[in-house]
Design a protein around this motif. Structure first.
Motif, mmCIF file in Angstrom:
data_model
loop_
_atom_site.group_PDB
_atom_site.id
_atom_site.type_symbol
_atom_site.label_atom_id
_atom_site.label_comp_id
_atom_site.label_asym_id
_atom_site.label_seq_id
_atom_site.Cartn_x
_atom_site.Cartn_y
_atom_site.Cartn_z
ATOM 1 N N ARG A 4 -5.428 9.685 6.192
ATOM 2 C CA ARG A 4 -4.201 8.975 5.847
ATOM 3 C C ARG A 4 -3.153 9.208 6.929
ATOM 4 N NH1 ARG A 4 -3.230 8.025 -0.098
ATOM 5 N NH2 ARG A 4 -5.297 7.995 -0.980
ATOM 6 N N THR A 5 -2.392 8.157 7.211
ATOM 7 C CA THR A 5 -1.299 8.216 8.181
ATOM 8 C C THR A 5 0.003 8.394 7.404
ATOM 9 O OG1 THR A 5 -2.497 6.789 9.693
ATOM 10 C CG2 THR A 5 -0.102 6.917 9.988
ATOM 11 N N PRO A 6 0.893 9.252 7.889
ATOM 12 C CA PRO A 6 2.174 9.418 7.188
ATOM 13 C C PRO A 6 2.892 8.074 7.029
ATOM 14 C CG PRO A 6 1.935 11.086 8.883
ATOM 15 C CD PRO A 6 0.797 10.110 9.065
ATOM 16 N N LYS A 7 3.472 7.881 5.856
ATOM 17 C CA LYS A 7 4.115 6.595 5.573
ATOM 18 C C LYS A 7 5.274 6.304 6.515
ATOM 19 C CE LYS A 7 6.976 8.224 1.756
ATOM 20 N NZ LYS A 7 7.250 8.101 0.318
ATOM 21 N N THR A 8 5.889 7.313 7.108
ATOM 22 C CA THR A 8 6.978 7.061 8.063
ATOM 23 C C THR A 8 6.462 6.290 9.279
ATOM 24 O OG1 THR A 8 6.637 9.257 9.042
ATOM 25 C CG2 THR A 8 8.373 9.046 7.385
ATOM 26 N N GLU A 9 5.248 6.603 9.734
ATOM 27 C CA GLU A 9 4.646 5.874 10.857
ATOM 28 C C GLU A 9 4.311 4.440 10.445
ATOM 29 O OE1 GLU A 9 1.408 7.768 13.001
ATOM 30 O OE2 GLU A 9 2.214 9.737 12.467
ATOM 31 N N THR A 39 7.399 2.348 10.325
ATOM 32 C CA THR A 39 7.819 1.951 11.673
ATOM 33 C C THR A 39 7.102 0.677 12.099
ATOM 34 O OG1 THR A 39 8.338 4.230 12.298
ATOM 35 C CG2 THR A 39 7.915 2.674 14.095
ATOM 36 N N GLN A 40 5.785 0.608 11.867
ATOM 37 C CA GLN A 40 5.034 -0.591 12.231
ATOM 38 C C GLN A 40 5.428 -1.779 11.362
ATOM 39 O OE1 GLN A 40 2.889 -0.989 14.896
ATOM 40 N NE2 GLN A 40 3.087 -3.151 14.341
ATOM 41 N N ILE A 41 5.665 -1.533 10.099
ATOM 42 C CA ILE A 41 6.115 -2.607 9.204
ATOM 43 C C ILE A 41 7.414 -3.211 9.743
ATOM 44 C CG2 ILE A 41 7.080 -3.083 6.912
ATOM 45 C CD1 ILE A 41 5.060 -0.986 5.805
ATOM 46 N N GLU A 42 8.352 -2.366 10.127
ATOM 47 C CA GLU A 42 9.626 -2.838 10.671
ATOM 48 C C GLU A 42 9.412 -3.631 11.954
ATOM 49 O OE1 GLU A 42 12.341 0.449 11.130
ATOM 50 O OE2 GLU A 42 12.050 1.081 9.055
ATOM 51 N N LEU A 66 0.828 -1.212 0.000
ATOM 52 C CA LEU A 66 0.000 0.000 0.000
ATOM 53 C C LEU A 66 0.861 1.261 0.000
ATOM 54 C CD1 LEU A 66 -2.772 -1.160 2.471
ATOM 55 C CD2 LEU A 66 -3.160 -0.368 0.118
ATOM 56 N N VAL A 67 1.891 1.288 0.847
ATOM 57 C CA VAL A 67 2.772 2.463 0.924
ATOM 58 C C VAL A 67 3.541 2.651 -0.383
ATOM 59 C CG1 VAL A 67 4.818 3.383 2.081
ATOM 60 C CG2 VAL A 67 2.940 2.477 3.427
ATOM 61 N N LYS A 68 3.997 1.546 -0.982
ATOM 62 C CA LYS A 68 4.715 1.657 -2.260
ATOM 63 C C LYS A 68 3.825 2.257 -3.337
ATOM 64 C CE LYS A 68 6.028 -2.425 -3.275
ATOM 65 N NZ LYS A 68 6.624 -3.669 -3.779
ATOM 66 N N TRP A 69 2.581 1.840 -3.391
ATOM 67 C CA TRP A 69 1.681 2.302 -4.440
ATOM 68 C C TRP A 69 1.072 3.663 -4.157
ATOM 69 C CZ3 TRP A 69 0.922 0.452 -9.202
ATOM 70 C CH2 TRP A 69 1.370 -0.837 -9.476
ATOM 71 N N PHE A 70 0.741 3.932 -2.876
ATOM 72 C CA PHE A 70 -0.090 5.104 -2.579
ATOM 73 C C PHE A 70 0.526 6.093 -1.605
ATOM 74 C CE2 PHE A 70 -2.901 1.475 -3.532
ATOM 75 C CZ PHE A 70 -3.511 1.964 -4.676
ATOM 76 N N GLY A 71 1.679 5.800 -1.013
ATOM 77 C CA GLY A 71 2.273 6.732 -0.048
ATOM 78 C C GLY A 71 1.546 6.659 1.284
ATOM 79 N N ASP A 72 1.120 7.807 1.804
ATOM 80 C CA ASP A 72 0.365 7.849 3.054
ATOM 81 C C ASP A 72 -0.989 7.176 2.826
ATOM 82 O OD1 ASP A 72 2.514 9.425 3.788
ATOM 83 O OD2 ASP A 72 1.382 11.302 3.791
ATOM 84 N N VAL A 73 -1.355 6.254 3.716
ATOM 85 C CA VAL A 73 -2.613 5.515 3.568
ATOM 86 C C VAL A 73 -3.324 5.412 4.912
ATOM 87 C CG1 VAL A 73 -1.837 4.142 1.579
ATOM 88 C CG2 VAL A 73 -1.478 3.269 3.894
ATOM 89 N N PRO A 74 -4.623 5.106 4.911
ATOM 90 C CA PRO A 74 -5.316 4.837 6.173
ATOM 91 C C PRO A 74 -4.644 3.664 6.890
ATOM 92 C CG PRO A 74 -6.901 5.172 4.412
ATOM 93 C CD PRO A 74 -5.542 5.098 3.766
#
Length: 171
Positions: A76-81, A84-87, A51-59
């Motif tokens: 939408r939540t900033p992709k940096t946050e 962090t959860q992905i990691e 989702l982040v790769k395709w759309f950037g900031d997402v719900p």
């Protein structure tokens, strides 16, 4: 664009299924629970990464399901946050899964490490990517095929090069 709508819908369907498991993780105990949660967290990380790769900031929702249509109406939540959860999810998966599973197609430590390395690369965290990928190369059970021309033949599904491979069946 229907293809982008499909990616959006498929990835959020996956997030929702993963969050459903995580939402009720404390309701029951069973043998292999940690492995199930680690595989679930890997999948959630994978879906959010797509989702982040395709759309950037997402719900964004963690350990709670999005209700039908929420992904279209919540902010939408900033992709940096989200990264962090992905990691966090991938580190949990890597720390709680074996390199080899008894059942072909299950998520492994190597799959979590490889995806984490890719996630780091997308964030320009090159030192972190190098460290996790070097660990995977040095300690994982992977190698290169001796005959590259046979790589994509049916007999070479889940071969020694395969870190993560989706299992298909015609049944």
């Amino acid at each position: 664009n229907q293809q982008l709508r499909d990616i959006w819908s498929w990835m959020y369907a996956g997030v929702n299924r993963a969050n459903y498991i995580m939402e009720f993780q404390d309701k029951t105990d069973f043998e292999g629970k940690t492995s199930v949660l680690a595989q679930t967290r890997f999948l959630r990380a994978y879906y959010y990464f797509e989702l982040v790769k395709w759309f950037g900031d997402v719900p964004f929702a963690v350990d709670t399901r999005l209700q039908f249509g929420d992904q279209f109406s919540i902010g939408r939540t900033p992709k940096t946050e989200i990264y962090t959860q992905i990691e966090i999810d991938l580190m949990f998966a890597a720390n709680n899964l074996p390199y080899v599973q008894a059942q072909t197609g299950r998520i492994t430590k190597g799959a979590a490490q490889a995806l984490l390395g890719k996630v780091y690369l997308y964030q320009d965290k090159f030192a972190e990517a190098a460290a996790i990928l070097e660990d995977l190369i040095d300690n994982g059970p992977y190698n290169l095929l001796s005959d590259y021309s046979t790589m994509f033949e049916n007999d070479n599904e889940n071969n020694i090069e395969s870190v993560f491979e989706v299992q298909y069946t015609d049944e």
